[in-house]
Design an enzyme around this catalytic site. Structure first.
Site, PDB file in Angstrom:
ATOM      1  N   LYS A  11      88.052  33.741 107.430  1.00 16.93           N
ATOM      2  CA  LYS A  11      86.578  33.745 107.542  1.00 16.93           C
ATOM      3  C   LYS A  11      85.951  32.896 106.436  1.00 16.93           C
ATOM      4  O   LYS A  11      86.481  32.782 105.322  1.00 16.93           O
ATOM      5  CB  LYS A  11      85.995  35.152 107.556  1.00 16.93           C
ATOM      6  CG  LYS A  11      85.965  35.944 106.250  1.00 16.93           C
ATOM      7  CD  LYS A  11      84.746  35.778 105.398  1.00 16.93           C
ATOM      8  CE  LYS A  11      85.075  36.059 103.978  1.00 16.93           C
ATOM      9  NZ  LYS A  11      84.419  36.259 102.892  1.00 16.93           N
ATOM     10  N   PRO A  96      94.799  30.731 102.791  1.00 16.72           N
ATOM     11  CA  PRO A  96      95.047  30.767 101.349  1.00 16.72           C
ATOM     12  C   PRO A  96      94.764  32.155 100.781  1.00 16.72           C
ATOM     13  O   PRO A  96      93.770  32.784 101.150  1.00 16.72           O
ATOM     14  CB  PRO A  96      94.084  29.726 100.775  1.00 16.72           C
ATOM     15  CG  PRO A  96      93.375  29.109 101.917  1.00 16.72           C
ATOM     16  CD  PRO A  96      93.826  29.713 103.191  1.00 16.72           C
ATOM     17  N   GLY A 100      88.823  33.963  98.978  1.00 21.19           N
ATOM     18  CA  GLY A 100      87.500  34.309  99.508  1.00 21.19           C
ATOM     19  C   GLY A 100      87.420  34.138 101.014  1.00 21.19           C
ATOM     20  O   GLY A 100      86.338  34.092 101.588  1.00 21.19           O
ATOM     21  N   GLY A 103      91.764  36.892 103.883  1.00 21.19           N
ATOM     22  CA  GLY A 103      93.096  36.860 104.504  1.00 21.19           C
ATOM     23  C   GLY A 103      93.713  38.244 104.648  1.00 21.19           C
ATOM     24  O   GLY A 103      94.192  38.608 105.719  1.00 21.19           O
ATOM     25  N   ALA A 106      91.832  40.177 107.211  1.00 24.40           N
ATOM     26  CA  ALA A 106      92.124  39.672 108.565  1.00 24.40           C
ATOM     27  C   ALA A 106      93.462  40.240 109.052  1.00 24.40           C
ATOM     28  O   ALA A 106      93.590  40.623 110.224  1.00 24.40           O
ATOM     29  CB  ALA A 106      92.160  38.147 108.562  1.00 24.40           C
ATOM     30  N   ASP A 138      85.350  43.741 104.323  1.00 16.72           N
ATOM     31  CA  ASP A 138      85.405  42.610 105.261  1.00 16.72           C
ATOM     32  C   ASP A 138      86.194  42.929 106.538  1.00 16.72           C
ATOM     33  O   ASP A 138      86.201  42.127 107.468  1.00 16.72           O
ATOM     34  CB  ASP A 138      86.077  41.393 104.590  1.00 16.72           C
ATOM     35  CG  ASP A 138      85.120  40.625 103.685  1.00 16.72           C
ATOM     36  OD1 ASP A 138      83.889  40.760 103.866  1.00 16.72           O
ATOM     37  OD2 ASP A 138      85.607  39.881 102.824  1.00 16.72           O
TER      38      ASP A 138
HETATM   39  O1  C5P Z   1      85.549  46.847 100.081  1.00 17.40           O
HETATM   40  P1  C5P Z   1      86.525  46.084  99.255  1.00 17.40           P
HETATM   41  O2  C5P Z   1      87.660  46.963  98.764  1.00 17.40           O
HETATM   42  O3  C5P Z   1      87.024  44.849  99.896  1.00 17.40           O
HETATM   43  O4  C5P Z   1      85.747  45.596  97.966  1.00 17.40           O
HETATM   44  C1  C5P Z   1      86.405  45.121  96.817  1.00 17.40           C
HETATM   45  C2  C5P Z   1      85.455  45.174  95.643  1.00 17.40           C
HETATM   46  O5  C5P Z   1      84.393  44.249  95.823  1.00 17.40           O
HETATM   47  C3  C5P Z   1      84.773  46.520  95.454  1.00 17.40           C
HETATM   48  O6  C5P Z   1      85.552  47.371  94.674  1.00 17.40           O
HETATM   49  C4  C5P Z   1      83.496  46.124  94.754  1.00 17.40           C
HETATM   50  O7  C5P Z   1      83.751  45.902  93.379  1.00 17.40           O
HETATM   51  C5  C5P Z   1      83.176  44.793  95.360  1.00 17.40           C
HETATM   52  N1  C5P Z   1      82.214  44.851  96.485  1.00 17.40           N
HETATM   53  C6  C5P Z   1      80.883  45.170  96.201  1.00 17.40           C
HETATM   54  N2  C5P Z   1      79.976  45.206  97.230  1.00 17.40           N
HETATM   55  C7  C5P Z   1      80.348  44.901  98.493  1.00 17.40           C
HETATM   56  C8  C5P Z   1      81.700  44.585  98.783  1.00 17.40           C
HETATM   57  C9  C5P Z   1      82.604  44.560  97.748  1.00 17.40           C
HETATM   58  O8  C5P Z   1      80.517  45.415  95.055  1.00 17.40           O
HETATM   59  N3  C5P Z   1      79.429  44.912  99.472  1.00 17.40           N
END
Ligand code: C5P
Length: 284
Positions: A11, A96, A100, A103, A106, A138
């Protein structure tokens, strides 16, 4: 024993805006997400014996429950029941890593879709996306893919009209970024320029790639470029080589350029790959 294979698309964040820190530690966001045909292949196999394991063609990908792909299987069986002794996820990785491009998310989403197929679709796509939110912010988007407006922490999804055909040149600088750390740095200073989500959505509704390109932006880019000026330098290079727009995706470090001409995009790739790792892809 039964196996299915799913594609896990990478993405890009055509737009990424952060509105503020919430009480739960996540940030309120608005993002226009776009899937690209640079993808991992994910094969999931369930069996009555064995254990839970993840294998990957690349090193440094966790093989145990710390891998989001196996966490997704765990979340699936918590909802569905009928937990099998053996779950094997085999990932052929092309997206990669730590770039960002979601991956890992996904791959997790591909496991959810794959298990849903194996068990004759007990869940709708919306329900699968909801399950995905327990795995990562994501993952819900990666379940449905396409051109989507994501809000909340990333789990409130509104499909948008398909992005007009475009070619993307992806450049992966040689460093990776800690997502929580970059959020913390974003919180410590006011955001100077917010991308215009409403105009971007209006452009998509009109099928106007140029209008959309005028709105592309990511609030993390100035923060990351302050530490790694190469990010802005790559964007400037992409623009010079004919991109209609360029930006960081997610928290980086991948930078993308949008092209409406495949030949110009190929030439830009040829230039940039003299010094960087580069990928050529298109929207799906
Ligand atoms: O949800 P995920 O585990 O992928 O998020 C990883 C980190 O990214 C979270 O622990 C948080 O620090 C940050 N994050 C955030 N706000 C979001 C998505 C992610 O602060 N909307």
């Amino acid at each position: 024993m039964i196996s299915v294979t799913e594609k896990a698309y990478g993405k890009l964040n055509l737009l990424l805006d952060v509105h503020g820190l919430r009480d739960d530690g996540y940030h309120e966001m608005s993002m226009i997400m776009q899937s690209v045909d640079l993808c991992d292949d994910v094969t999931v196999t369930v069996s009555h014996e064995g254990n839970w394991i993840c294998r990957c063609n690349l090193p440094n990908v966790p093989s145990g429950m710390e891998n989001l792909a196996l966490r997704a299987a765990d979340v699936f069986f918590q909802a569905y029941g009928n937990r099998p002794a053996g779950v094997e996820v085999v990932i052929h990785k092309r997206i990669p890593m730590q770039g960002g491009m979601a991956g890992g998310s996904a791959d997790a989403a591909a496991v959810l879709r794959g298990l849903n197929r194996i068990y004759d679709e007990p869940f709708s796509m919306e329900e699968l996306a909801e399950l995905g939110a327990a795995v990562g912010s994501d993952v819900p988007y990666c379940v449905i893919n396409g051109t989507v407006l994501a809000r909340g922490r990333g789990e409130i999804l509104k499909p948008l009209p398909k992005l007009p055909d475009a070619v993307f040149v992806l450049v992966r600088p040689d460093f990776s970024v800690s997502t929580p750390e970059l959020f913390r740095r974003l919180d410590s200073a006011p955001i100077e320029k917010h991308p215009d989500v409403e105009s971007a959505v209006a452009s998509l509704k009109q099928g106007d790639l140029t209008g959309l390109c005028n709105c592309i932006g990511n609030v993390f880019q100035p923060v990351l470029s302050a530490q790694y000026p190469v990010i802005d330098e790559i964007c400037a290079r992409l623009d010079f080589l004919g991109a209609k727009a360029s930006a960081l995706t997610g928290t980086g470090s991948v930078v993308f350029g949008v092209f409406d001409d495949a030949e110009i995009a190929r030439k830009a790739c040829a230039e940039l790959e003299k010094i960087h790792t580069v990928f050529l892809t298109k929207n799906v």
